[in-house]
Motif scaffolding. Structure first.
Motif, PDB file in Angstrom:
ATOM      1  N   LEU A  18       0.837  -1.207   0.000  1.00 18.08           N
ATOM      2  CA  LEU A  18       0.000   0.000   0.000  1.00 18.08           C
ATOM      3  C   LEU A  18       0.868   1.251   0.000  1.00 18.08           C
ATOM      4  N   ARG A  25       0.925   7.170  -6.557  1.00 18.49           N
ATOM      5  CA  ARG A  25      -0.177   8.103  -6.769  1.00 18.49           C
ATOM      6  C   ARG A  25       0.218   9.527  -6.370  1.00 18.49           C
ATOM      7  N   ASP A  86      -0.257  -3.853  -6.702  1.00 18.69           N
ATOM      8  CA  ASP A  86      -1.178  -3.771  -7.840  1.00 18.69           C
ATOM      9  C   ASP A  86      -2.620  -3.597  -7.380  1.00 18.69           C
ATOM     10  N   ALA A  87      -3.000  -4.299  -6.317  1.00 14.99           N
ATOM     11  CA  ALA A  87      -4.372  -4.173  -5.810  1.00 14.99           C
ATOM     12  C   ALA A  87      -4.632  -2.757  -5.300  1.00 14.99           C
ATOM     13  N   ALA A  88      -3.664  -2.194  -4.587  1.00 13.00           N
ATOM     14  CA  ALA A  88      -3.834  -0.842  -4.052  1.00 13.00           C
ATOM     15  C   ALA A  88      -3.862   0.193  -5.173  1.00 13.00           C
ATOM     16  N   TRP A  90      -5.019  -0.321  -8.113  1.00 11.96           N
ATOM     17  CA  TRP A  90      -6.331  -0.468  -8.743  1.00 11.96           C
ATOM     18  C   TRP A  90      -7.413   0.249  -7.928  1.00 11.96           C
ATOM     19  N   LEU A  91      -7.267   0.221  -6.592  1.00 12.89           N
ATOM     20  CA  LEU A  91      -8.266   0.827  -5.717  1.00 12.89           C
ATOM     21  C   LEU A  91      -8.093   2.338  -5.569  1.00 12.89           C
ATOM     22  N   LEU A  92      -6.839   2.801  -5.599  1.00 18.31           N
ATOM     23  CA  LEU A  92      -6.566   4.224  -5.371  1.00 18.31           C
ATOM     24  C   LEU A  92      -6.602   4.990  -6.689  1.00 18.31           C
ATOM     25  N   PRO A  93      -7.450   5.989  -6.801  1.00 18.29           N
ATOM     26  CA  PRO A  93      -7.471   6.781  -8.046  1.00 18.29           C
ATOM     27  C   PRO A  93      -6.297   7.759  -8.079  1.00 18.29           C
TER      28      PRO A  93
END
Length: 204
Positions: A18, A25, A86-88, A90-93
């Motif tokens: 994360l 980001r 990768d999951a984070a 995908w979730l975080l714009p």
């Protein structure tokens, strides 16, 4: 006790992934290994998380001549952090505005310190990149700070040439990682419970 260590290890690795996503980001620069991973991702088209896992697996091969032995934590490191990254992502714009990007960067650096303290404190094996440092230190006898600085300078330079993001976040991470480790590692280090004292025989 093992279950507690293993749970802490996995939480630490998930939080580490994360922290990488937050740094991406934020867009204000990655840590040295992150710059390298991001550069490889840009060149190859492979997702950042899969690059993180792939590089970790390749670094493990370098452990062989260094006579390093992986633990459960080492193998988990290779498998979990990239998937969590990768999951984070995908979730975080993506975020706009310097204030919000700066907030993401600061959160990423602090969370990275917490995550590192948690997975190292679990005591189930060093991460591939940490083990590379300790292995070179044992082989050469050089001081750990110079070995770590040399490795991170090399991957930073290579990552920058590949297109990885170098910025103020890179500098802040480099300056803060030591103090944050010193602060969080003792908080998360798990020690085996002391054996109960033997009963003192009563005199008759």
């Amino acid at each position: 006790m093992f279950i507690r260590r293993f749970t802490q290890l996995q939480i630490g690795l998930l939080l580490y992934g994360l922290s990488i996503a937050l740094m991406v980001r934020g867009g204000l620069g990655m840590n040295p290994w992150g710059v390298f991973h991001q550069g490889l991702s840009e060149v190859t088209g492979v997702s950042l998380g899969m690059v993180v896992n792939g590089v970790g697996a390749l670094v493990l091969l370098v452990w062989i001549p260094l006579r390093q032995w992986p633990g459960i934590g080492t193998l988990s490191n290779v498998l979990v952090i990239g998937v969590a990254t990768d999951a984070a992502l995908w979730l975080l714009p993506p975020v706009e505005g310097l204030a919000l990007r700066s907030l993401f960067l600061i959160a990423a650096i602090v969370l990275n310190g917490v995550a590192t303290g948690a997975y190292i404190g679990a005591g189930l094996g060093a991460g591939p990149r940490d083990g590379l440092t300790t292995g070179v230190v044992r082989l050469t006898g050089w001081q750990v700070r110079w070995v770590r600085m040399g490795i991170e300078a090399a991957v930073l330079a290579l990552g920058w040439m590949l297109g990885g993001a170098v910025g103020v976040g890179t500098i802040l991470y480099t300056l803060s990682t030591g103090p944050l480790m010193q602060a969080f590692l003792p908080m998360f280090t798990l020690r085996a419970p002391s054996p109960a004292p033997s009963p003192v025989p009563s005199s008759s």
